[in-house]
Design a protein around this motif. Sequence first.
Motif, short mmCIF file in Angstrom:
data_model
loop_
_atom_site.label_atom_id
_atom_site.label_comp_id
_atom_site.label_asym_id
_atom_site.label_seq_id
_atom_site.Cartn_x
_atom_site.Cartn_y
_atom_site.Cartn_z
N ARG A 15 -25.28 -34.09 108.19
CA ARG A 15 -24.76 -35.02 107.18
C ARG A 15 -25.46 -36.37 107.21
NH1 ARG A 15 -20.15 -33.15 104.76
NH2 ARG A 15 -19.13 -31.39 105.78
N MET A 16 -26.62 -36.47 107.84
CA MET A 16 -27.38 -37.71 107.86
C MET A 16 -28.81 -37.39 107.39
SD MET A 16 -26.17 -39.45 111.46
CE MET A 16 -26.68 -38.01 112.40
N THR A 17 -29.44 -38.38 106.79
CA THR A 17 -30.79 -38.19 106.30
C THR A 17 -31.73 -37.96 107.47
OG1 THR A 17 -30.31 -39.63 104.44
CG2 THR A 17 -32.61 -39.19 104.90
N TRP A 18 -32.43 -36.85 107.43
CA TRP A 18 -33.38 -36.54 108.51
C TRP A 18 -34.77 -37.00 108.13
CZ3 TRP A 18 -35.28 -30.99 109.99
CH2 TRP A 18 -36.04 -31.08 111.17
N ASP A 57 -27.59 -25.13 101.25
CA ASP A 57 -26.90 -25.36 102.52
C ASP A 57 -27.17 -24.19 103.46
OD1 ASP A 57 -25.72 -27.79 101.79
OD2 ASP A 57 -24.06 -26.78 100.78
N VAL A 74 -27.81 -27.87 107.97
CA VAL A 74 -28.86 -28.59 107.25
C VAL A 74 -28.61 -28.43 105.75
CG1 VAL A 74 -31.33 -28.69 106.74
CG2 VAL A 74 -30.57 -28.33 109.07
N ARG A 75 -28.81 -29.51 105.03
CA ARG A 75 -28.72 -29.47 103.56
C ARG A 75 -30.04 -29.92 102.96
NH1 ARG A 75 -23.76 -31.70 100.02
NH2 ARG A 75 -23.03 -29.65 100.70
N GLY A 110 -37.47 -37.58 104.44
CA GLY A 110 -37.77 -37.45 103.02
C GLY A 110 -39.24 -37.12 102.84
N SER A 141 -31.76 -31.01 99.49
CA SER A 141 -31.38 -31.54 98.18
C SER A 141 -32.64 -31.90 97.40
CB SER A 141 -30.49 -32.77 98.33
OG SER A 141 -30.14 -33.30 97.09
N TYR A 154 -30.99 -33.28 104.85
CA TYR A 154 -29.90 -33.95 105.56
C TYR A 154 -29.52 -33.10 106.77
CZ TYR A 154 -29.47 -36.72 101.32
OH TYR A 154 -29.73 -37.56 100.26
N GLN A 190 -35.16 -33.76 99.73
CA GLN A 190 -34.59 -34.55 100.83
C GLN A 190 -33.79 -33.62 101.73
OE1 GLN A 190 -35.26 -37.82 100.83
NE2 GLN A 190 -34.05 -38.55 102.57
#
Length: 277
Positions: free
Chosen positions: A270-273, A224, A241-242, A275, A244, A267, A265
Amino acid sequence: MDDKPSLAPKPKTKAAVAAAAAPAPARTTAPLKKPPLAPPPQMIPLKPPPAHHYRQQRGSGAPRKRHRSGSGCSGRRVCCLATGFLLLALCLAVAAACLAYLCYHPRPPSFHLQPVSTTRFRVGNSSAVSAMDVTAAVKVVSWNPNDKIAFEYGDGEGRVSLADSDGDITLGWAPVGGFEHGARRVAVVGFVAAAKGVVVDEAVAARVRDGYRRRRLAFKVVVDTHMGVRVGAVRTGMVPVRLSCDDGVMAPRGVSAGSPMSRCQVYLLRMTWFGLN
């Protein structure tokens, strides 16, 4: 049949004869006369008071509250101007973003997780419960494919967990320092997470020991942090940004340069940016 003889009239007395012969007394009072009925009163229409008299009566009472129409108009005018400026700023921002996209063609950076190496791995033997002592070294490789766009990362936090069928086993966390990822550059971010005395049951400890002997342990890494974009002298704000990485593998003995890396991945807010493979 013979007719009945008629009855002879009774002889009048002297008093009766004298009363009949005496003249009637004259009336001394005049007879009562009914007063004539008065004609019904005529309906006189009411006239409204003059306008000036009505205004004087209203003014003599409590003071009348006057509504200030000017303040309401000014408030609506301010709201309209603020809304217009906001829409104008939004349109300018969208236009600037479109121009920047057409000029620079930005592309997201890629992130890959190298095989996780364990510098310390011990699982205690017990009939009831077992304790684990693990030290894991994590490295994430990032590639920036843009020619004129750089990415800036703030300080963050990295966590490592061991994947298991009964649930993930948290091994620890470590701080991650911020850095700047220049254009057309490769960046490596690393941290070391240590866990001591992690209690697990005997079934989990047996599976972990067997996976460690076969070098088939699965790891999960989460980072994070905050990220910003820099184009020349222009910098954007930092957004959370996260990162994972769920398919981390254990490094084989004697790590070689050609070890396979797993995908990560990202995020953004909190949304998928994006992959990546």
